[in-house]
Design an enzyme around this catalytic site. Structure first.
Site, PDB file in Angstrom:
ATOM      1  N   ILE A  59       7.133   7.756  -0.744  1.00 13.75           N
ATOM      2  CA  ILE A  59       6.611   8.795  -1.183  1.00 13.75           C
ATOM      3  C   ILE A  59       6.096  10.095   0.679  1.00 13.75           C
ATOM      4  O   ILE A  59       6.563  11.045   0.775  1.00 13.75           O
ATOM      5  CB  ILE A  59       5.254   9.047  -2.101  1.00 13.75           C
ATOM      6  CG1 ILE A  59       5.342   8.504  -3.426  1.00 13.75           C
ATOM      7  CG2 ILE A  59       4.784  10.939  -1.764  1.00 13.75           C
ATOM      8  CD1 ILE A  59       4.560   8.517  -3.636  1.00 13.75           C
TER       9      ILE A  59
ATOM     10  N   ARG B 188       1.757   0.689  -7.512  1.00 16.78           N
ATOM     11  CA  ARG B 188       2.112  -0.121  -7.760  1.00 16.78           C
ATOM     12  C   ARG B 188       3.077  -1.200  -8.192  1.00 16.78           C
ATOM     13  O   ARG B 188       3.928  -0.617  -7.519  1.00 16.78           O
ATOM     14  CB  ARG B 188       1.906  -0.042  -9.764  1.00 16.78           C
ATOM     15  CG  ARG B 188      -0.070   0.786  -9.758  1.00 16.78           C
ATOM     16  CD  ARG B 188       0.081   1.661 -11.593  1.00 16.78           C
ATOM     17  NE  ARG B 188       0.679   2.192 -11.683  1.00 16.78           N
ATOM     18  CZ  ARG B 188       0.485   3.016 -12.923  1.00 16.78           C
ATOM     19  NH1 ARG B 188       0.813   1.814 -13.807  1.00 16.78           N
ATOM     20  NH2 ARG B 188       1.896   4.201 -13.072  1.00 16.78           N
TER      21      ARG B 188
ATOM     22  N   ASN C 136      -7.470  -0.044  -1.807  1.00 16.23           N
ATOM     23  CA  ASN C 136      -7.258   1.802  -1.231  1.00 16.23           C
ATOM     24  C   ASN C 136      -8.269   2.282  -1.160  1.00 16.23           C
ATOM     25  O   ASN C 136      -8.524   3.878  -0.367  1.00 16.23           O
ATOM     26  CB  ASN C 136      -6.113   2.415  -2.286  1.00 16.23           C
ATOM     27  CG  ASN C 136      -4.376   1.784  -2.635  1.00 16.23           C
ATOM     28  OD1 ASN C 136      -4.465   1.296  -2.002  1.00 16.23           O
ATOM     29  ND2 ASN C 136      -4.036   2.250  -3.431  1.00 16.23           N
TER      30      ASN C 136
ATOM     31  N   ARG D  31       6.645  16.474 -15.595  1.00 17.21           N
ATOM     32  CA  ARG D  31       7.207  14.615 -16.654  1.00 17.21           C
ATOM     33  C   ARG D  31       7.015  15.282 -17.935  1.00 17.21           C
ATOM     34  O   ARG D  31       8.173  15.748 -18.474  1.00 17.21           O
ATOM     35  CB  ARG D  31       6.433  14.032 -16.470  1.00 17.21           C
ATOM     36  CG  ARG D  31       7.099  13.340 -15.243  1.00 17.21           C
ATOM     37  CD  ARG D  31       5.885  11.781 -14.640  1.00 17.21           C
ATOM     38  NE  ARG D  31       5.976  11.028 -13.794  1.00 17.21           N
ATOM     39  CZ  ARG D  31       6.037   9.982 -12.802  1.00 17.21           C
ATOM     40  NH1 ARG D  31       3.975  10.621 -13.456  1.00 17.21           N
ATOM     41  NH2 ARG D  31       5.808   9.579 -12.028  1.00 17.21           N
TER      42      ARG D  31
ATOM     43  N   HIS E 139      -5.833  11.354 -14.291  1.00 14.42           N
ATOM     44  CA  HIS E 139      -4.361  10.603 -13.814  1.00 14.42           C
ATOM     45  C   HIS E 139      -4.232   9.363 -14.308  1.00 14.42           C
ATOM     46  O   HIS E 139      -4.391   8.367 -13.305  1.00 14.42           O
ATOM     47  CB  HIS E 139      -4.126  11.228 -11.996  1.00 14.42           C
ATOM     48  CG  HIS E 139      -2.186  10.535 -11.831  1.00 14.42           C
ATOM     49  ND1 HIS E 139      -1.260  10.752 -12.524  1.00 14.42           N
ATOM     50  CD2 HIS E 139      -1.861   9.731 -11.562  1.00 14.42           C
ATOM     51  CE1 HIS E 139      -0.432  10.618 -12.778  1.00 14.42           C
ATOM     52  NE2 HIS E 139      -0.557   9.463 -11.464  1.00 14.42           N
TER      53      HIS E 139
HETATM   54  N1  APR Z   1      -3.327   4.075   6.756  1.00 10.34           N
HETATM   55  C1  APR Z   1      -2.376   4.240   7.038  1.00 10.34           C
HETATM   56  N2  APR Z   1      -1.146   4.142   6.210  1.00 10.34           N
HETATM   57  C2  APR Z   1      -1.118   3.039   5.402  1.00 10.34           C
HETATM   58  C3  APR Z   1      -2.500   1.784   5.232  1.00 10.34           C
HETATM   59  C4  APR Z   1      -3.476   2.889   5.924  1.00 10.34           C
HETATM   60  N3  APR Z   1      -5.143   1.988   6.317  1.00 10.34           N
HETATM   61  N4  APR Z   1      -2.908   1.348   4.694  1.00 10.34           N
HETATM   62  C5  APR Z   1      -1.556   1.158   3.885  1.00 10.34           C
HETATM   63  N5  APR Z   1      -0.584   2.310   4.639  1.00 10.34           N
HETATM   64  C6  APR Z   1       0.854   2.589   4.620  1.00 10.34           C
HETATM   65  C7  APR Z   1       2.127   1.260   4.181  1.00 10.34           C
HETATM   66  O1  APR Z   1       2.209   0.472   5.456  1.00 10.34           O
HETATM   67  C8  APR Z   1       3.035   2.038   3.382  1.00 10.34           C
HETATM   68  O2  APR Z   1       4.114   2.512   4.418  1.00 10.34           O
HETATM   69  O3  APR Z   1       0.812   3.314   2.899  1.00 10.34           O
HETATM   70  C9  APR Z   1       2.295   3.398   3.209  1.00 10.34           C
HETATM   71  C10 APR Z   1       2.354   3.237   1.616  1.00 10.34           C
HETATM   72  O4  APR Z   1       3.805   3.020   1.250  1.00 10.34           O
HETATM   73  P1  APR Z   1       4.136   2.702   0.023  1.00 10.34           P
HETATM   74  O5  APR Z   1       3.552   1.357  -0.014  1.00 10.34           O
HETATM   75  O6  APR Z   1       6.184   2.940   0.208  1.00 10.34           O
HETATM   76  O7  APR Z   1       3.931   3.551  -0.680  1.00 10.34           O
HETATM   77  P2  APR Z   1       4.219   5.159  -2.106  1.00 10.34           P
HETATM   78  O8  APR Z   1       5.594   4.787  -3.385  1.00 10.34           O
HETATM   79  O9  APR Z   1       4.556   5.908  -1.165  1.00 10.34           O
HETATM   80  O10 APR Z   1       3.122   5.436  -2.733  1.00 10.34           O
HETATM   81  C11 APR Z   1       2.053   5.666  -2.625  1.00 10.34           C
HETATM   82  O11 APR Z   1       0.573   6.715  -3.827  1.00 10.34           O
HETATM   83  O12 APR Z   1       1.552   7.346  -6.045  1.00 10.34           O
HETATM   84  C12 APR Z   1       0.445   6.405  -5.111  1.00 10.34           C
HETATM   85  O13 APR Z   1       0.311   4.468  -5.958  1.00 10.34           O
HETATM   86  C13 APR Z   1       0.346   4.919  -5.181  1.00 10.34           C
HETATM   87  O14 APR Z   1      -1.181   4.629  -4.433  1.00 10.34           O
HETATM   88  C14 APR Z   1       0.220   4.661  -3.741  1.00 10.34           C
HETATM   89  C15 APR Z   1       0.607   5.214  -2.879  1.00 10.34           C
END
Ligand code: APR
Length: 320
Positions: free
Chosen positions: A14, A83, A96, A152, A176
């Site tokens: 995202i 997820r 989280n 959606r 949500h």
């Molecule tokens: N500080 C900064 N970044 C972090 C931390 C932290 N403490 N912990 C994890 N991350 C980063 C990860 O390294 C990763 O790059 O957060 C990013 C999350 O990215 P993705 O795993 O690709 O997840 P994404 O699909 O972007 O979703 C992020 O949004 O919709 C929600 O459920 C979803 O909780 C999830 C979030």
């Protein structure tokens, strides 16, 4: 005039998509933050290298240092884990919540005047915790969910009626999760409510019920297809709409997870409700009246949020 600064906390699927859209729209200069070394830098560089072709001048920077978000006007938080198939949004709480603590502290230190949009799931509990951890004013911390769920719903409805997605408005309220409340009365095709569309013979109640069900499970449908992560294009587009409304003081009226202080009979919780987003952040809540059935569904949804908040308080007693 100085450019706006947009900090993306989390540069995963995202976060990267947010950076691309924000830069293309020239909403401001973009800072991609992540704990993963190289990811934000690489994505920032890649997007910057598309700028000469696409014709925009936003600057992009990747970092692991919170100092680089200093003075950000908007922070969009996606840090955390998404997820996997078989997981509910609620399964993400423990991991989280810890992430929200560090993010909240980073924002409080370097961007205390920012408008903060949380996307990390389980959304309603994470945005609540993020506001507490950051200490920012409640009108400046909101959660992105309702626009996505409504989008959606709008897409499915436009398909059903074979009309433009632009002609369909929709409101999805509540938490949500699977208990979200897609409102038929407040969703329309060019102003004609969905119950009236049934009367006009354009659809049936059964078909609408199936669309409501698909909307509720919309995120899970995508998780099931992607297998290694969750949705990112539509969540990013939805958060950008919120950021843009704040930065341009557009005052769009959209469903978001907003802080409730007695509205809808809810206290000190974030739940999806229609709000106005302008230069003050969440400026006003549109406290619509529910039918008895909608009220019950909303309360059921609030109860699910309540359970998650209680779980957060158990994990981190400083929140209690
Ligand atoms: N500080 C900064 N970044 C972090 C931390 C932290 N403490 N912990 C994890 N991350 C980063 C990860 O390294 C990763 O790059 O957060 C990013 C999350 O990215 P993705 O795993 O690709 O997840 P994404 O699909 O972007 O979703 C992020 O949004 O919709 C929600 O459920 C979803 O909780 C999830 C979030």
């Amino acid at each position: 005039m100085a450019r706006n600064k947009i900090a993306l906390i989390g540069s995963g699927m995202i976060g990267g998509t947010l950076a691309h859209i924000a830069a293309q729209k020239e909403l401001g200069d973009v800072v991609l933050f992540d704990i993963a070394e190289g990811i934000p830098e690489g994505k920032g560089l890649d997007i910057a290298q598309s700028a000469p072709v696409d014709g925009y001048d936003s600057r992009l920077k990747g970092t692991q240092d919170y100092k680089d978000i200093e003075g950000a006007d908007v922070c969009i938080v996606t840090a955390g884990v998404p997820r996997k198939p078989g997981m509910s949004r609620d399964d993400l709480v423990e991991i989280n919540l810890k992430v929200m603590k560090s993010v909240g502290e980073g924002i409080a230190k370097y961007a205390p005047n920012a408008f903060v949009i949380c996307i990390t799931n389980p959304l309603d509990a994470m945005v609540w915790a993020l506001q507490k951890f950051s200490g920012l004013p409640t009108n400046k911390v909101v959660g992105m969910a309702g626009i996505l769920d409504s989008s959606r719903f709008r897409m499915f409805l436009a398909e059903e009626f074979n009309v433009s997605v632009e002609s369909v408005t929709a409101f999805v309220l509540g938490g949500h999760g699977d208990t979200m409340v897609p409102s038929l009365r407040y969703s329309t095709v060019a102003g004609v409510s969905l119950p009236d569309m049934v009367k006009l013979g354009w659809t049936t109640q059964e078909k609408l019920d199936a669309i409501v069900d698909r909307t509720r499970k919309g995120g899970g449908e995508i998780v099931g297809l992607l297998k290694t992560g969750s949705a990112y294009y539509a969540p990013a587009a939805s958060a950008i709409q919120m950021a843009e409304s704040y930065l341009k003081d557009k005052k769009v009226v959209v469903p978001c997870a907003a802080y409730l202080d007695g509205e809808f009979g809810v206290n000190d919780r974030y739940v999806g409700v229609p709000i106005v987003i302008g230069e003050e952040g969440a400026e006003r809540i549109l406290e619509i009246e529910f039918t008895e059935e909608e009220k019950q569904m909303f309360e059921h949804s609030v109860a699910a949020v309540e359970d998650l908040v209680e779980a957060c308080k158990k994990i981190d007693p400083s929140l209690a």
